[in-house]
Design an enzyme around this catalytic site. Structure first.
Site, PDB file in Angstrom:
ATOM      1  N   GLU A 222       6.076 -12.936  -4.253  1.00 13.20           N
ATOM      2  CA  GLU A 222       5.192 -12.792  -5.462  1.00 13.20           C
ATOM      3  C   GLU A 222       5.739 -12.124  -6.500  1.00 13.20           C
ATOM      4  OE1 GLU A 222       1.447 -11.641  -3.840  1.00 13.20           O
ATOM      5  OE2 GLU A 222       1.223 -13.135  -2.471  1.00 13.20           O
TER       6      GLU A 222
ATOM      7  N   LYS B 268       5.383  -9.320  -9.116  1.00 11.79           N
ATOM      8  CA  LYS B 268       4.770  -8.162  -9.269  1.00 11.79           C
ATOM      9  C   LYS B 268       4.312  -7.659 -10.605  1.00 11.79           C
ATOM     10  CE  LYS B 268       4.478  -3.202  -7.656  1.00 11.79           C
ATOM     11  NZ  LYS B 268       4.105  -2.763  -8.924  1.00 11.79           N
TER      12      LYS B 268
ATOM     13  N   ASP C  26       2.391  -5.841 -13.770  1.00 10.75           N
ATOM     14  CA  ASP C  26       2.144  -4.561 -13.957  1.00 10.75           C
ATOM     15  C   ASP C  26       0.908  -4.599 -14.614  1.00 10.75           C
ATOM     16  OD1 ASP C  26       3.178  -2.116 -13.560  1.00 10.75           O
ATOM     17  OD2 ASP C  26       4.345  -2.302 -15.426  1.00 10.75           O
TER      18      ASP C  26
ATOM     19  N   TYR D 122      -4.031 -12.295  -5.360  1.00  9.91           N
ATOM     20  CA  TYR D 122      -3.075 -12.249  -4.186  1.00  9.91           C
ATOM     21  C   TYR D 122      -3.244 -11.568  -2.915  1.00  9.91           C
ATOM     22  CZ  TYR D 122      -2.587  -7.412  -6.440  1.00  9.91           C
ATOM     23  OH  TYR D 122      -2.784  -6.241  -6.791  1.00  9.91           O
TER      24      TYR D 122
ATOM     25  N   LYS E  28      11.637  -3.853  -6.663  1.00  2.91           N
ATOM     26  CA  LYS E  28      11.735  -3.443  -8.092  1.00  2.91           C
ATOM     27  C   LYS E  28      12.913  -3.789  -8.814  1.00  2.91           C
ATOM     28  CE  LYS E  28       7.928  -1.214  -8.197  1.00  2.91           C
ATOM     29  NZ  LYS E  28       7.795   0.338  -8.671  1.00  2.91           N
TER      30      LYS E  28
ATOM     31  N   CYS F 179      12.156  34.231 -11.283  1.00  5.61           N
ATOM     32  CA  CYS F 179      10.810  33.254 -11.842  1.00  5.61           C
ATOM     33  C   CYS F 179      10.651  33.607 -13.222  1.00  5.61           C
ATOM     34  CB  CYS F 179       9.670  33.643 -10.814  1.00  5.61           C
ATOM     35  SG  CYS F 179       8.216  32.672 -11.375  1.00  5.61           S
TER      36      CYS F 179
ATOM     37  N   CYS G  45       6.741  35.066 -13.128  1.00  4.93           N
ATOM     38  CA  CYS G  45       6.354  36.239 -12.746  1.00  4.93           C
ATOM     39  C   CYS G  45       7.269  37.466 -12.807  1.00  4.93           C
ATOM     40  CB  CYS G  45       5.454  36.348 -11.266  1.00  4.93           C
ATOM     41  SG  CYS G  45       6.690  35.790 -10.004  1.00  4.93           S
TER      42      CYS G  45
ATOM     43  N   CYS H 148      10.504  30.979  -5.831  1.00  9.84           N
ATOM     44  CA  CYS H 148       9.956  32.252  -6.457  1.00  9.84           C
ATOM     45  C   CYS H 148       9.483  32.768  -5.236  1.00  9.84           C
ATOM     46  CB  CYS H 148       8.905  31.911  -7.409  1.00  9.84           C
ATOM     47  SG  CYS H 148       8.081  33.543  -7.496  1.00  9.84           S
TER      48      CYS H 148
ATOM     49  N   CYS I 127       2.398  35.610  -8.100  1.00  3.93           N
ATOM     50  CA  CYS I 127       2.898  34.755  -9.159  1.00  3.93           C
ATOM     51  C   CYS I 127       1.762  33.601  -9.749  1.00  3.93           C
ATOM     52  CB  CYS I 127       3.877  33.995  -8.531  1.00  3.93           C
ATOM     53  SG  CYS I 127       4.692  32.711  -9.880  1.00  3.93           S
TER      54      CYS I 127
HETATM   55  S1  IVH Z   1      -0.266  -6.536  -2.787  1.00  9.81           S
HETATM   56  C1  IVH Z   1      -1.526  -3.847   0.506  1.00  9.81           C
HETATM   57  N1  IVH Z   1       0.707  -8.232  -4.449  1.00  9.81           N
HETATM   58  O1  IVH Z   1       1.310  -3.481  -6.997  1.00  9.81           O
HETATM   59  C2  IVH Z   1      -1.080  -4.921  -0.489  1.00  9.81           C
HETATM   60  N2  IVH Z   1       0.140  -6.110  -5.161  1.00  9.81           N
HETATM   61  O2  IVH Z   1       2.548  -1.073  -5.997  1.00  9.81           O
HETATM   62  C3  IVH Z   1      -1.539  -4.216  -1.701  1.00  9.81           C
HETATM   63  N3  IVH Z   1       0.511  -5.594  -7.569  1.00  9.81           N
HETATM   64  O3  IVH Z   1      -1.577  -1.650  -6.086  1.00  9.81           O
HETATM   65  C4  IVH Z   1      -0.909  -4.871  -2.857  1.00  9.81           C
HETATM   66  N4  IVH Z   1       1.386  -7.695  -7.953  1.00  9.81           N
HETATM   67  O4  IVH Z   1      -1.830  -3.172  -8.311  1.00  9.81           O
HETATM   68  C5  IVH Z   1       0.281  -6.821  -4.142  1.00  9.81           C
HETATM   69  N5  IVH Z   1       1.425  -9.713  -5.953  1.00  9.81           N
HETATM   70  C6  IVH Z   1       1.101  -8.563  -5.612  1.00  9.81           C
HETATM   71  C7  IVH Z   1       0.787  -7.816  -6.675  1.00  9.81           C
HETATM   72  C8  IVH Z   1       0.592  -6.266  -6.344  1.00  9.81           C
HETATM   73  C9  IVH Z   1       1.022  -6.460  -8.594  1.00  9.81           C
HETATM   74  C10 IVH Z   1       0.299  -4.404  -7.873  1.00  9.81           C
HETATM   75  C11 IVH Z   1      -0.993  -3.749  -7.244  1.00  9.81           C
HETATM   76  C12 IVH Z   1      -0.736  -2.756  -6.103  1.00  9.81           C
HETATM   77  C13 IVH Z   1       0.753  -2.226  -6.683  1.00  9.81           C
HETATM   78  C14 IVH Z   1       1.565  -1.699  -5.716  1.00  9.81           C
END
Ligand code: IVH
Length: 672
Positions: free
Chosen positions: A114, A116, A118, A222, A309, A401, A404, A419, A425
């Site tokens: 899926e 990802k 943002d 999702y 990523k 440091c 301090c 330090c 400190c």
């Molecule tokens: S699954 C335990 N699916 O990415 C599973 N997350 O870096 C949790 N996110 O907190 C998330 N697209 O906000 C999942 N297709 C996707 C996603 C997704 C974006 C975000 C989500 C999560 C963050 C983790």
């Protein structure tokens, strides 16, 4: 509205954004100096126009999460984050870990891929097929109640078909399209949001839901939270069900075999620019839900999913200075101050330089033209020097440091220079206090970095126990610049609310070297109560003692960490601090999840020899049932589970007359 009033409103909006970015998203959108200037300007206006006080809420949020006005909602199951993967090798390793954990052969694994998005994650709860409430992720355990805000998003179903479970929690991502983000920023007098994610978060988390209603927020569903009855056997089937219920599911999601992940990654990477929303990678989730639940979670992320990523964005700029920061354990960390530069849509003005070896390896000098990269949420890094500045000389890392003045030394192989100022400190003291109050530790709202620094400078805070004395200075705090009656009272309330604390959080808050959240949890689970923990730690300061052996044998702790704990407990000052903290606190016993109904709850188990069930799964299962898994056999061991070809541990168990179990007996006890 008069001009001054509208200017004041704009200032408040800016400050609210900055607060949110800084405290809640950990992503500052302006420099400290700019922020202070805004606040000063606002405070001056407010003095001339006391009638603006009603609109001045953001000014009161000194160091507080801006959403403190939201009711908190506890998640039925924690909302976690994802581990990252950056290349094909790491993805292969991820698959291998799954196989090892489950003891699978090399039949290819099936994943749902899926995009990802943002945005920000959300939990939607439906009861009796009707939308009941919604919460943000918050700290993963507790989020903010944004039910009213979610109701303004028309595309989210408010009812589910009769076939849906009586109670179900659906999770997904709230986002803004790139176009809507740009339009939103255009419509503001000033560009308020650094990126669509910030804009989505800022738009949803509005105390006034009518503002949210004007923002074109969208959702992709999702994930599953809690459900009163199962919906599907596979994740793919779950997504299809969500679609049939009227949720939008990302159309680029695909069911694939592990071997196809790399080409999927490339394909989506190529389409990325054409997508209407920002994505920063692809999430791969194991399709089989039964396997998902066997795998469970490690720390803050599931073992069954990973976020692969995209490669990072890069840019070139000038390194203006190298600042040395001092952390709570005394580590001197160099940070690059840069001429601000846009890296893939985000303005970057600082980058990490890791440590002194990194600086000399890359021969980074002040004034150099450098290439930097930014990947997802991580702090930007300097990749290389493109051109040295004229007459620049190699950077000389300080041997003292900067705060301090104490000598800063490197221990053996350690790349970090520390330090030696310890208790004298100021930087270390302040960092420890900041850590103590931080979200994952005591979680004291309104006691963020700036507040701690301010109170420290003012002599109100010298050590952690002083935090609990702040309420007795409430009037004095209210008089301080930038404070007021309301914010001082809020701080008192926030501190009082945290005088009851779970053992694991308490241990983490102490800031002992190498005791992060996970190790703190291991310790809490093992020792269960605070007095028991403290007594055992003090006994463990003696090398070779039974307590020291026991500590080092806790699975996941080991001898090095045992040494760090012993060092902490050997220091009289730390014991005094603990004595003083005890006066103010109720430290709650560690929860043993299924304690009451499992015969393994509270028992100490050692696994030895080869089991048919893979060792990591056996260990995780035992821990889920409240058992403590250790690596060595002692009088305190309750069960020794003996697999094939067991050696000395089995012999020792016999010698001590301990209860031994076959794997089958263990499975029976664990109800597997
Ligand atoms: S699954 C335990 N699916 O990415 C599973 N997350 O870096 C949790 N996110 O907190 C998330 N697209 O906000 C999942 N297709 C996707 C996603 C997704 C974006 C975000 C989500 C999560 C963050 C983790």
């Amino acid at each position: 509205m008069t001009n001054t009033k509208s200017h004041f409103t704009t200032l408040m909006a800016r400050i609210a954004e900055a607060n949110a970015a800084y405290h809640t998203h950990d992503a500052p959108i302006m420099t400290d100096a700019d922020y202070d200037a805004l606040r000063r300007e606002a405070a001056e206006l407010l003095e001339k126009h006391p009638e603006y006080a009603q609109a001045a809420a953001p000014l009161e949020e000194v160091g507080a999460a801006p959403a403190s006005g939201f009711k908190k909602l506890r998640h039925a199951t924690p909302m976690l984050s994802l581990d990252n993967t950056f290349d094909a090798q790491e993805f292969t390793d991820f698959c291998a870990r799954i196989r090892r954990f489950l003891g699978l052969d090399d039949t290819p694994l099936e994943f749902v891929a899926e995009p990802k998005i943002d945005g920000l994650s959300i939990s939607l709860t439906y009861e009796n097929q009707t939308f009941a409430h919604a919460a943000t992720r918050g700290d993963g355990t507790e989020g903010e109640d944004v039910t009213q805000n979610i109701l303004t998003i028309k595309s989210i179903p408010t009812t589910l078909p009769k076939t849906a479970p009586q109670k179900i929690e659906i999770r997904g991502e709230i986002y803004l399209t790139k176009q809507d983000f740009l339009a939103l920023n255009d419509s503001q007098e000033e560009k308020k949001f650094a990126n669509p994610r910030n804009a989505a978060a800022g738009s949803l988390r509005q105390l006034d839901a009518t503002i949210t209603a004007t923002r074109p927020l969208k959702l992709f569903a999702y994930a599953q939270g809690e459900s009163s009855s199962p919906v599907a056997k596979t994740h793919w089937e779950y997504l299809q069900t969500l679609k049939s219920w009227g949720f939008s599911v990302n159309p680029y999601s695909e069911l694939i075999l592990e071997s196809a992940a790399e080409s999927f990654q490339t394909k989506i990477g190529e389409e990325r620019g054409k997508l209407p929303y920002d994505i920063d990678g692809v999430v791969y989730k194991l399709n089989d839900l039964a396997l998902q639940s066997r795998l469970g979670f490690a720390g803050r992320a599931p073992r069954w999913a990973t976020a692969w990523k995209f490669p990072a964005e890069r840019a070139v700029t000038i390194l203006e200075a190298i600042d040395i920061q001092v952390g709570r354990t005394g580590a001197l960390t160099p940070r690059a101050r840069l001429t601000p530069v846009n890296v893939g849509g985000v303005i970057v003005q600082h980058a990490t330089l890791h440590n002194e070896d990194e600086i000399s390896r890359k021969d980074i000098r002040i004034g150099d033209t450098v290439e930097l990269q930014r990947a997802g949420d991580v702090i930007p890094q300097i990749l290389r020097v493109i051109k040295h500045a004229d007459k620049a000389t190699p950077f000389v890392f300080p041997q003292n440091c900067p705060v301090c003045g104490s000598l800063a030394v490197r221990d053996g192989e350690d790349v970090v220079r520390r330090c030696t100022g310890g208790l004298i400190c100021d930087a270390q003291i302040v960092e420890r206090l900041i850590h103590f109050c931080s979200r994952r530790a005591f979680d004291i709202e309104g006691c963020g970095d700036k507040t701690v620094q301010e109170f420290f400078s003012a002599g109100l805070l010298k050590s952690a126990p002083d935090i609990f004395k702040l309420p007795s200075h409430e009037e004095e705090i209210a008089q301080r610049e930038g404070w007021g009656k309301l914010s001082a009272a809020n701080l008192t309330a926030a501190i009082r609310a945290r005088q009851k604390i779970p053992l694991a959080r308490f241990i983490f808050a102490l800031g002992i070297r190498r005791i992060g959240e996970n190790n703190a949890k291991l310790l809490a689970r093992h020792y269960t109560t605070y007095p028991n923990w403290r007594e055992n730690m003090q006994a463990a300061t003696t090398i070779g003692s039974e307590a020291r052996e026991e500590l080092g044998a806790i699975s996941g702790i080991g001898p090095t960490i045992a040494t760090d704990l012993a060092a902490f407990f050997s220091e009289p000052h730390n014991l005094q601090t603990l004595d003083a903290l005890e006066q103010h606190l109720t430290i709650q016993d560690a929860e043993t999840p299924t304690a009451s109904n499992s015969p393994l709850a509270g028992k100490t188990i050692v696994f030895t020899g080869t089991l048919t069930m893979a060792r990591p799964e056996a260990k995780a299962r035992a821990e889920q049932l409240g058992a403590k898994v250790t690596e060595s056999v002692s009088k305190k061991t309750d069960f020794v589970v003996i697999g094939a070809d067991a050696g000395s541990k089995a012999a020792k168990a016999a010698e001590l007359g301990l209860t031994t179990l076959t794997e089958q007996q263990f499975r029976d006890l664990a109800g597997l």
